[in-house]
Write a protein that holds these residues in place. Structure first.
Motif, PDB file in Angstrom:
ATOM      1  N   GLY A 224      32.311  45.271  46.238  1.00 25.76           N
ATOM      2  CA  GLY A 224      33.322  45.421  45.208  1.00 25.76           C
ATOM      3  C   GLY A 224      34.312  46.520  45.541  1.00 25.76           C
ATOM      4  O   GLY A 224      33.968  47.524  46.153  1.00 25.76           O
ATOM      5  N   HIS A 226      37.809  48.781  43.851  1.00 30.25           N
ATOM      6  CA  HIS A 226      38.549  49.171  42.654  1.00 30.25           C
ATOM      7  C   HIS A 226      39.677  48.168  42.391  1.00 30.25           C
ATOM      8  O   HIS A 226      40.465  47.861  43.281  1.00 30.25           O
ATOM      9  N   SER A 227      39.727  47.663  41.157  1.00 32.98           N
ATOM     10  CA  SER A 227      40.717  46.622  40.857  1.00 32.98           C
ATOM     11  C   SER A 227      42.144  47.147  40.942  1.00 32.98           C
ATOM     12  O   SER A 227      43.082  46.394  41.221  1.00 32.98           O
ATOM     13  N   GLY A 228      42.338  48.453  40.709  1.00 37.33           N
ATOM     14  CA  GLY A 228      43.678  49.003  40.829  1.00 37.33           C
ATOM     15  C   GLY A 228      44.182  48.978  42.247  1.00 37.33           C
ATOM     16  O   GLY A 228      45.388  48.874  42.491  1.00 37.33           O
ATOM     17  N   ALA A 230      42.853  46.726  44.644  1.00 38.69           N
ATOM     18  CA  ALA A 230      42.712  45.418  45.296  1.00 38.69           C
ATOM     19  C   ALA A 230      43.422  44.279  44.588  1.00 38.69           C
ATOM     20  O   ALA A 230      43.816  43.297  45.231  1.00 38.69           O
ATOM     21  N   SER A 231      43.589  44.361  43.261  1.00 37.20           N
ATOM     22  CA  SER A 231      44.188  43.217  42.559  1.00 37.20           C
ATOM     23  C   SER A 231      45.634  43.054  42.975  1.00 37.20           C
ATOM     24  O   SER A 231      46.379  44.026  43.115  1.00 37.20           O
ATOM     25  N   SER A 236      41.074  36.626  43.426  1.00 44.29           N
ATOM     26  CA  SER A 236      39.908  36.680  42.555  1.00 44.29           C
ATOM     27  C   SER A 236      38.926  35.564  42.892  1.00 44.29           C
ATOM     28  O   SER A 236      39.285  34.391  42.939  1.00 44.29           O
ATOM     29  N   ASN A 330      36.214  48.713  36.275  1.00 42.59           N
ATOM     30  CA  ASN A 330      37.465  48.168  36.823  1.00 42.59           C
ATOM     31  C   ASN A 330      37.293  47.912  38.316  1.00 42.59           C
ATOM     32  O   ASN A 330      37.833  48.629  39.165  1.00 42.59           O
ATOM     33  N   VAL A 331      36.508  46.860  38.597  1.00 44.65           N
ATOM     34  CA  VAL A 331      36.163  46.546  39.978  1.00 44.65           C
ATOM     35  C   VAL A 331      36.466  45.085  40.271  1.00 44.65           C
ATOM     36  O   VAL A 331      36.134  44.200  39.478  1.00 44.65           O
ATOM     37  N   MET A 332      37.124  44.839  41.397  1.00 47.67           N
ATOM     38  CA  MET A 332      37.337  43.481  41.869  1.00 47.67           C
ATOM     39  C   MET A 332      36.004  42.964  42.404  1.00 47.67           C
ATOM     40  O   MET A 332      35.428  43.535  43.326  1.00 47.67           O
TER      41      MET A 332
END
Length: 472
Positions: A224, A226-228, A230-231, A236, A330-332
């Motif tokens: 995983g 951090h979504s900040g 990786a997004s 997804s 907040n994890v991708m």
């Protein structure tokens, strides 16, 4: 046959012996091998076999020549084989079928209820496996006992109780071949593992859907991130999963998309669906515990019945890779796994469907994401042969005598792999597929129950058909 005497006899045995033993059976967590890979080590399956076979052995002791054997082929689940001689005439046997393995616990049981907690309430016995399908061996044996108690003849009956039906019956064909010579060629098959549209009349199952079970994993990361960060860069895994599922199902309507997964619905099954819609009325739509203002997919009862019995339908029955909401940071997510259950039309070749589904789920994957597919089970459905005149007449009379109403016929949405196999092996056999799994009985789900009055009446109806089979 004295119907009142038959009902009293069956009811007496059920109240004094069967219900207490079913309570003991429910307490045993003998999950099917697919859900308990260490079933041999745990020993629960053997406990269930010993309990049911022990009772049956006592009952057939009063039947001259009757035998009971528990077969245990290496690497296979056990099989109970009960062979009860007929009343003197050399006839093809009756094969009576049930199973004793269970589905897993499932969440959502009401307070005070549970999968391994037998609860008697309002003529219902709650707990996993009582209705699916622990009652079958008791129903089969007491139906024969009821005939013998009145001196009514019957053909030789072979009762088979398997222990891996909920895993797709992989062991049963091996056992059928193993006992082929002693079994003979059944002229009638009685299966006590099916459902009913209500508890007011005898229901016969005319078809069973096939089933494709698989688990698919979409992996986009090794771990995983951090979504900040990786997004917007990393696709997804959940979105890719949605895209793959959209190759199979229209998410707006629920309709399965590939035309190869459909089969033509016979005219007589459409006519029966119309009859069932008239018999059940609003119950077609109201039997399910809808949440809030949720509605069925259509208001047309006939279409709902055909959807359930003859059209392919996809259900996502499990997911992995998604944290519980309270633990979701907040994890991708690195991967998403979904377990898929695709019901197939009764007459569709499941092997062809398997080839197509593997292709749809693994080829040309968006973004080149890694996909892992594990197919857990593939089984074709079954469409029953037309009833012979004697059986059609017998079923009508049995339903009237035991329930006070005519019988009803409908296609079941579930799968009993054994039926298709038997249909191929014994193409001239007649089939009586019935059961007591009716509205709200919720097999495989929480709060499963056996409707005791209906089970007793089904047992009496089977006795009627066995008597008529001998006469015919």
């Amino acid at each position: 046959m004295n119907q009142e005497k038959l009902a009293q006899f069956i009811g007496g045995i059920w109240d004094a012996e069967v219900i207490p033993l079913l309570c003991d059976y429910i307490r045993i967590p003998n999950k099917s091998p697919d859900f308990d890979h260490d079933w041999e080590k745990h020993g629960y399956m053997d406990q269930a076999v010993d309990l049911l076979a022990g009772w049956a052995r006592q009952k057939i002791a009063a039947m001259p020549g009757a035998t009971l054997e528990v077969l245990r082929l290496p690497g296979r689940t056990p099989l109970i084989v009960i062979d009860i001689p007929g009343s003197g005439r050399d006839q093809d046997p009756v094969l009576m079928y049930g199973h004793l393995d269970k589905q897993p616990e499932m969440v959502g049981w009401a307070e005070g209820f549970g999968p391994w907690i037998p609860v008697l309430k309002d003529d219902k016995l709650y707990g996993r496996g009582g209705a699916d399908d622990g009652y079958a061996i008791f129903s089969a044996i007491t139906s024969i006992m009821g005939l013998r108690e009145q001196g009514i003849p019957h053909a030789r009956c072979v009762v088979l109780i398997e222990a891996c039906e909920e895993s797709g019956s992989p062991d049963l064909p091996v056992y059928i071949d193993h006992i082929a010579k002693r079994l003979g060629t059944p002229s009638l098959v009685v299966c006590l593992d099916s459902g009913c549209g209500n508890y007011d009349q005898l229901w016969l199952t005319t078809s069973l859907r096939g089933l494709w079970n698989g688990t698919v994993t979409v992996r986009v990361l090794e771990e995983g991130v951090h979504s900040g960060a990786a997004s917007g860069i990393v696709p997804s895994s959940f979105r890719i999963m949605r895209q793959l599922l959209s190759r199979i199902e229209d998410e707006a309507t629920g309709a399965v998309l590939p035309p190869e997964l459909y089969a033509q619905i016979p005219a007589d099954r459409i006519a029966q669906a119309r009859d069932v819609a008239r018999v059940l009325g609003e119950a077609v739509r109201t039997t399910y515990p809808f949440a809030g203002a949720t509605k069925p997919v259509t208001d047309d009862s006939v279409e709902l019945i055909l959807n359930r019995a003859w059209r392919p339908q996809l259900a996502v029955t499990g997911m992995k890779g998604l944290p519980e909401p309270e633990n979701a940071g907040n994890v991708m997510l690195p991967f998403t796994t979904a377990t898929l259950s695709l019901r197939l039309p009764p007459s569709l070749d499941a092997k062809g469907a398997d080839v197509l589904l593997r292709k749809l789920l693994t080829e040309a994957v968006p973004y080149g994401a890694q996909v892992e597919l594990s197919v857990r089970g593939v089984g074709s459905g079954w469409n029953a042969p037309s009833l012979s005149p004697w059986l059609e007449k017998s079923v009508a009379e049995a339903s009237q005598a035991t329930f006070g109403k005519p019988p009803a016929y409908f296609g079941e949405g579930g799968t009993i792999p054994f039926m298709g196999m038997l249909g191929e092996k014994f193409p001239k056999a007649q089939f009586m597929i019935t059961g007591a799994l009716g509205p709200h009985s919720n097999a495989h789900g929480p709060n499963e129950f056996l409707h005791i009055p209906a089970a007793k009446k089904v047992t009496a109806a089977v006795a009627h058909v066995l008597a008529d089979h001998f006469a015919a």
